[in-house]
Enzyme design. Structure first.
Site, PDB file in Angstrom:
ATOM      1  CG  ASN A   9      -1.825   1.196   1.482  1.00  0.00           C
ATOM      2  OD1 ASN A   9      -1.813   1.970   0.453  1.00  0.00           O
ATOM      3  ND2 ASN A   9      -2.310   1.473   2.545  1.00  0.00           N
ATOM      4  CD1 TRP A  10       3.259   1.268  -3.011  1.00  0.00           C
ATOM      5  CD2 TRP A  10       3.580   2.486  -4.672  1.00  0.00           C
ATOM      6  NE1 TRP A  10       4.226   0.424  -3.840  1.00  0.00           N
ATOM      7  CE2 TRP A  10       4.139   1.351  -5.054  1.00  0.00           C
ATOM      8  CE3 TRP A  10       3.579   3.562  -5.544  1.00  0.00           C
ATOM      9  CZ2 TRP A  10       4.894   1.402  -6.297  1.00  0.00           C
ATOM     10  CZ3 TRP A  10       4.181   3.572  -6.933  1.00  0.00           C
ATOM     11  CH2 TRP A  10       4.847   2.175  -7.008  1.00  0.00           C
ATOM     12  CE  LYS A  11       0.031   3.261   4.834  1.00  0.00           C
ATOM     13  NZ  LYS A  11       0.322   3.318   6.256  1.00  0.00           N
ATOM     14  CG  HIS A  98      -5.800   1.890   5.025  1.00  0.00           C
ATOM     15  ND1 HIS A  98      -5.419   2.802   6.029  1.00  0.00           N
ATOM     16  CD2 HIS A  98      -4.910   0.982   4.914  1.00  0.00           C
ATOM     17  CE1 HIS A  98      -4.053   2.561   6.373  1.00  0.00           C
ATOM     18  NE2 HIS A  98      -3.897   1.154   6.052  1.00  0.00           N
ATOM     19  CD  GLU A 170      -3.269  -2.808   7.438  1.00  0.00           C
ATOM     20  OE1 GLU A 170      -2.133  -2.904   7.220  1.00  0.00           O
ATOM     21  OE2 GLU A 170      -4.071  -1.955   7.046  1.00  0.00           O
ATOM     22  CB  SER A 219       5.097  -2.087  12.059  1.00  0.00           C
ATOM     23  OG  SER A 219       4.866  -0.894  12.539  1.00  0.00           O
ATOM     24  N   GLY A 240       2.862  -1.356   4.384  1.00  0.00           N
ATOM     25  CA  GLY A 240       2.947   0.004   3.892  1.00  0.00           C
ATOM     26  C   GLY A 240       4.023   1.174   3.878  1.00  0.00           C
ATOM     27  N   GLY A 241       4.561   1.440   5.045  1.00  0.00           N
ATOM     28  CA  GLY A 241       5.865   2.368   4.726  1.00  0.00           C
ATOM     29  C   GLY A 241       7.047   1.692   3.865  1.00  0.00           C
TER      30      GLY A 241
HETATM   31  P1  PGA Z   1       2.691   0.095   7.704  1.00  0.00           P
HETATM   32  O1  PGA Z   1       1.362   0.318   7.244  1.00  0.00           O
HETATM   33  O2  PGA Z   1       3.556  -1.099   7.228  1.00  0.00           O
HETATM   34  O3  PGA Z   1       3.605   1.357   7.473  1.00  0.00           O
HETATM   35  O4  PGA Z   1       2.700   0.139   9.224  1.00  0.00           O
HETATM   36  C1  PGA Z   1       0.547  -0.623   6.969  1.00  0.00           C
HETATM   37  C2  PGA Z   1      -0.981   0.082   6.485  1.00  0.00           C
HETATM   38  O5  PGA Z   1      -1.223   1.106   7.009  1.00  0.00           O
HETATM   39  O6  PGA Z   1      -1.601  -0.465   5.701  1.00  0.00           O
END
Ligand code: PGA
Length: 258
Positions: A9-11, A98, A170, A219, A240-241
């Site tokens: 997920n690139w957000k 999300h 999540e 994370s 995500g990140g």
């Molecule tokens: P993260 O994000 O891997 O940076 O914790 C996960 C998400 O928000 O989908």
């Protein structure tokens, strides 16, 4: 073979199509040796880049996903994107529910349920995110929160459609951008996922619940991915990140290649 999934997920990153394009190159490199029968890789860049990135990707090893969609096909809905539009630019998936949309934009369970049904109708696969605000170690009622989300978001969704849904568990407190975030212990993640499976069994049947795909997110990076992937009851992860750093993405794949 129990197929596992890696969802990225690139957000709202990166800032430009050029950067997105460079990142895509790293994904192509990282996925070169994988077997798509055993590992589903899904990339969810911002809407604006989807068309171009999907067009440049012929590989059957990378599927594309929107990060959200609306519940109507088309119409006077300013700023919205429909499931059909996502389909038409080459997406097979859409992320719905999300936590950042639930928390920051006030998306509620009923809205998410409408989106889930609209996406399934268009034959998009749904990555449905659910997760509690506080750790259940601090608040025993946390479990109830995730359970309520799952039931409400999947209201009136048939057992056969569950095959087109990846549930991404999540816990919000574990998402890297939450204050003081740390990844959930893999055994705890597994017990939460077993709880979600139990609910699916109550809603449908044990067989349906056992076949349902449930991922962990929060994370995850190259250092800990193996601990989640290694668990039989966890069908993959949502990253995500760490999905924004090309060399980290390569390391993530290196960790799970057998
Ligand atoms: P993260 O994000 O891997 O940076 O914790 C996960 C998400 O928000 O989908």
């Amino acid at each position: 073979m129990n197929k596992k999934y890696l969802v990225f997920n690139w957000k709202m990153y990166p800032k430009s199509l050029k950067e997105a394009d460079n990142l895509l190159k790293m994904y192509k490199e990282a996925t070169r040796g994988i077997d798509p029968k055993g590992l589903g890789v899904v990339m969810a860049p911002p809407f604006l880049y989807l068309n171009e990135l999907a067009r440049k990707t012929s590989s059957e090893k990378i599927a594309f996903s929107g990060q959200d969609c609306f519940w109507e096909k088309e119409g006077p809905f300013t700023g919205e994107i429909s499931p059909l539009m996502l389909k038409n630019v080459g997406c097979n998936y859409v992320i719905l529910g999300h936590s950042s949309r639930r928390q920051d934009l006030g998306e509620n369970d009923e809205m998410i349920n409408r989106k889930v049904k609209a996406a399934l109708k268009e034959r998009l696969k749904v990555i449905l995110c659910v997760g509690e605000k506080d750790s259940y170690l601090e608040d025993k009622n946390s479990y109830l929160e995730v359970g309520r989300q799952l039931k409400a978001n999947l209201k009136d969704v048939s057992a056969s459609s569950l095959g087109d849904i990846l549930v991404a568990y999540e816990p919000i407190w574990a998402i890297s951008t939450s204050p003081g975030a740390c990844p959930q212990d893999p055994n705890q993640a597994l017990s939460s996922i077993l709880y979600l499976r139990k609910l699916l069994a109550q809603m449908h049947s044990r067989k349906v619940a056992d076949k349902s795909k449930i991922l962990y997110g929060g994370s995850v990076d190259s250092k800990n991915i193996k601990e989640y992937f290694g668990q039989d009851g966890i069908d993959g992860v949502l990253v995500g990140g760490a999905s924004l750093n090309g060399s980290e993405v390569i390391k993530i794949f290196d960790q799970i290649k057998v």
